[in-house]
Design a protein around this motif. Sequence first.
Motif, PDB file in Angstrom:
ATOM      1  N   ARG A  73       0.834  -1.211   0.000  1.00  0.00           N
ATOM      2  CA  ARG A  73       0.000   0.000   0.000  1.00  0.00           C
ATOM      3  C   ARG A  73       0.868   1.260   0.000  1.00  0.00           C
ATOM      4  N   VAL A  74       1.933   1.233  -0.811  1.00  0.00           N
ATOM      5  CA  VAL A  74       2.834   2.387  -0.906  1.00  0.00           C
ATOM      6  C   VAL A  74       2.194   3.395  -1.862  1.00  0.00           C
ATOM      7  N   ALA A  75       1.872   4.557  -1.358  1.00  0.00           N
ATOM      8  CA  ALA A  75       1.143   5.544  -2.166  1.00  0.00           C
ATOM      9  C   ALA A  75       1.587   6.953  -1.804  1.00  0.00           C
ATOM     10  N   VAL A  76       1.875   7.736  -2.832  1.00  0.00           N
ATOM     11  CA  VAL A  76       2.211   9.156  -2.679  1.00  0.00           C
ATOM     12  C   VAL A  76       1.217   9.941  -3.539  1.00  0.00           C
ATOM     13  N   LEU A  77       0.653  10.996  -2.982  1.00  0.00           N
ATOM     14  CA  LEU A  77      -0.300  11.808  -3.751  1.00  0.00           C
ATOM     15  C   LEU A  77       0.366  12.291  -5.041  1.00  0.00           C
ATOM     16  N   LEU A  83       9.654  13.538  -5.544  1.00  0.00           N
ATOM     17  CA  LEU A  83      10.375  14.393  -4.596  1.00  0.00           C
ATOM     18  C   LEU A  83      11.127  13.577  -3.545  1.00  0.00           C
ATOM     19  N   GLY A  84      11.098  12.257  -3.678  1.00  0.00           N
ATOM     20  CA  GLY A  84      11.783  11.410  -2.696  1.00  0.00           C
ATOM     21  C   GLY A  84      10.896  10.963  -1.549  1.00  0.00           C
ATOM     22  N   VAL A  85       9.589  11.241  -1.616  1.00  0.00           N
ATOM     23  CA  VAL A  85       8.677  10.876  -0.527  1.00  0.00           C
ATOM     24  C   VAL A  85       8.537   9.351  -0.448  1.00  0.00           C
ATOM     25  N   GLY A  86       8.325   8.712  -1.585  1.00  0.00           N
ATOM     26  CA  GLY A  86       8.202   7.256  -1.604  1.00  0.00           C
ATOM     27  C   GLY A  86       9.464   6.597  -1.072  1.00  0.00           C
ATOM     28  N   ARG A  87      10.607   7.105  -1.478  1.00  0.00           N
ATOM     29  CA  ARG A  87      11.877   6.563  -0.990  1.00  0.00           C
ATOM     30  C   ARG A  87      11.955   6.648   0.540  1.00  0.00           C
ATOM     31  N   GLN A  88      11.576   7.799   1.106  1.00  0.00           N
ATOM     32  CA  GLN A  88      11.652   7.953   2.569  1.00  0.00           C
ATOM     33  C   GLN A  88      10.662   7.036   3.287  1.00  0.00           C
TER      34      GLN A  88
HETATM   35  N1  COA Z   1       9.328   4.589 -12.575  1.00  0.00           N
HETATM   36  C1  COA Z   1      10.679   4.606 -12.496  1.00  0.00           C
HETATM   37  N2  COA Z   1      11.367   5.162 -11.480  1.00  0.00           N
HETATM   38  C2  COA Z   1      10.655   5.734 -10.514  1.00  0.00           C
HETATM   39  C3  COA Z   1       9.256   5.776 -10.535  1.00  0.00           C
HETATM   40  C4  COA Z   1       8.590   5.159 -11.619  1.00  0.00           C
HETATM   41  N3  COA Z   1       7.241   5.114 -11.725  1.00  0.00           N
HETATM   42  N4  COA Z   1       8.811   6.428  -9.440  1.00  0.00           N
HETATM   43  C5  COA Z   1       9.934   6.774  -8.764  1.00  0.00           C
HETATM   44  N5  COA Z   1      11.022   6.349  -9.410  1.00  0.00           N
HETATM   45  C6  COA Z   1      12.412   6.497  -8.977  1.00  0.00           C
HETATM   46  C7  COA Z   1      12.784   7.949  -8.854  1.00  0.00           C
HETATM   47  O1  COA Z   1      13.338   8.426 -10.062  1.00  0.00           O
HETATM   48  C8  COA Z   1      13.818   7.910  -7.754  1.00  0.00           C
HETATM   49  O2  COA Z   1      15.076   7.491  -8.238  1.00  0.00           O
HETATM   50  P1  COA Z   1      16.401   8.322  -7.886  1.00  0.00           P
HETATM   51  O3  COA Z   1      16.449   8.399  -6.398  1.00  0.00           O
HETATM   52  O4  COA Z   1      17.472   7.524  -8.509  1.00  0.00           O
HETATM   53  O5  COA Z   1      16.176   9.648  -8.491  1.00  0.00           O
HETATM   54  C9  COA Z   1      13.342   6.806  -6.848  1.00  0.00           C
HETATM   55  O6  COA Z   1      12.519   5.964  -7.656  1.00  0.00           O
HETATM   56  C10 COA Z   1      12.565   7.345  -5.650  1.00  0.00           C
HETATM   57  O7  COA Z   1      11.506   8.143  -6.154  1.00  0.00           O
HETATM   58  P2  COA Z   1      10.505   8.934  -5.190  1.00  0.00           P
HETATM   59  O8  COA Z   1      10.438  10.360  -5.614  1.00  0.00           O
HETATM   60  O9  COA Z   1      10.851   8.650  -3.778  1.00  0.00           O
HETATM   61  O10 COA Z   1       9.127   8.217  -5.567  1.00  0.00           O
HETATM   62  P3  COA Z   1       7.650   8.816  -5.324  1.00  0.00           P
HETATM   63  O11 COA Z   1       7.591   9.616  -4.088  1.00  0.00           O
HETATM   64  O12 COA Z   1       7.181   9.447  -6.571  1.00  0.00           O
HETATM   65  O13 COA Z   1       6.825   7.457  -5.050  1.00  0.00           O
HETATM   66  C11 COA Z   1       5.443   5.727  -5.955  1.00  0.00           C
HETATM   67  C12 COA Z   1       6.836   6.383  -5.980  1.00  0.00           C
HETATM   68  C13 COA Z   1       5.497   4.465  -6.847  1.00  0.00           C
HETATM   69  C14 COA Z   1       5.092   5.299  -4.538  1.00  0.00           C
HETATM   70  C15 COA Z   1       4.413   6.760  -6.512  1.00  0.00           C
HETATM   71  O14 COA Z   1       4.680   6.981  -7.863  1.00  0.00           O
HETATM   72  C16 COA Z   1       2.949   6.342  -6.334  1.00  0.00           C
HETATM   73  O15 COA Z   1       2.356   6.534  -5.279  1.00  0.00           O
HETATM   74  N6  COA Z   1       2.329   5.802  -7.419  1.00  0.00           N
HETATM   75  C17 COA Z   1       0.924   5.434  -7.381  1.00  0.00           C
HETATM   76  C18 COA Z   1       0.663   4.270  -6.434  1.00  0.00           C
HETATM   77  C19 COA Z   1       1.520   3.078  -6.777  1.00  0.00           C
HETATM   78  O16 COA Z   1       1.618   2.667  -7.925  1.00  0.00           O
HETATM   79  N7  COA Z   1       2.141   2.519  -5.746  1.00  0.00           N
HETATM   80  C20 COA Z   1       3.018   1.378  -5.882  1.00  0.00           C
HETATM   81  C21 COA Z   1       2.238   0.146  -5.677  1.00  0.00           C
HETATM   82  S1  COA Z   1       3.294  -1.288  -5.867  1.00  0.00           S
END
Ligand code: COA
Length: 145
Positions: A73-77, A83-88
């Motif tokens: 349930r990893v989700a970022v608005l 912005l690195g939110v998912g990473r954190q």
């Molecule tokens: N495809 C490829 N790389 C991605 C990516 C994507 N869709 N999303 C993030 N990344 C990479 C970033 O470039 C970054 O790499 P870097 O540190 O080398 O620059 C790294 O992953 C971290 O990115 P971050 O900014 O922390 O990710 P985010 O905050 O955008 O969150 C998700 C990523 C997937 C959680 C977000 O896109 C999301 O909520 N999506 C919708 C819900 C979803 O699909 N959740 C996953 C369910 S399995």
Amino acid sequence: MNSTDAITIQHGDWATLGPVASEIRRVVFIEEQAVPRHEEWDGRDDDCVHFLAWQGERAIGTARLLPDGHIGRVAVLIEARGLGVGRQLMQAAIEVARQRGHTHVELAAQTHALAFYESLGFEAFGDEFLDAGIPHRNMRLSLAG
Ligand code: COA
């Protein structure tokens, strides 16, 4: 969103974080990704550690850690992505898993997010499968060493 506000990660139980986390999951999974409600609310939230990402007063992301070491349930608005939110959020969940003695963590990644999890060290295994109509692959990160 004020991009100068630092991002902070909170973790806690569903009773405490659920009201805020569930709203993020409703917007991202049910509205944006059209996940059916009955699949999103799978009855396992009470058993999980939950994570919220805050920017100032606003919650912008969530994740959960199941008792068996699965992260989900990893989700970022949408307006806060990249912005690195998912990473954190992931780093916080991995750290709690490590503290709980898990030797590895696993997750089912939507295939579009494979590179996101790979950037955190996860490796995919097994074949692609459908969950809630969305293609997924299982991934694993070893916490040994
Ligand atoms: N495809 C490829 N790389 C991605 C990516 C994507 N869709 N999303 C993030 N990344 C990479 C970033 O470039 C970054 O790499 P870097 O540190 O080398 O620059 C790294 O992953 C971290 O990115 P971050 O900014 O922390 O990710 P985010 O905050 O955008 O969150 C998700 C990523 C997937 C959680 C977000 O896109 C999301 O909520 N999506 C919708 C819900 C979803 O699909 N959740 C996953 C369910 S399995």
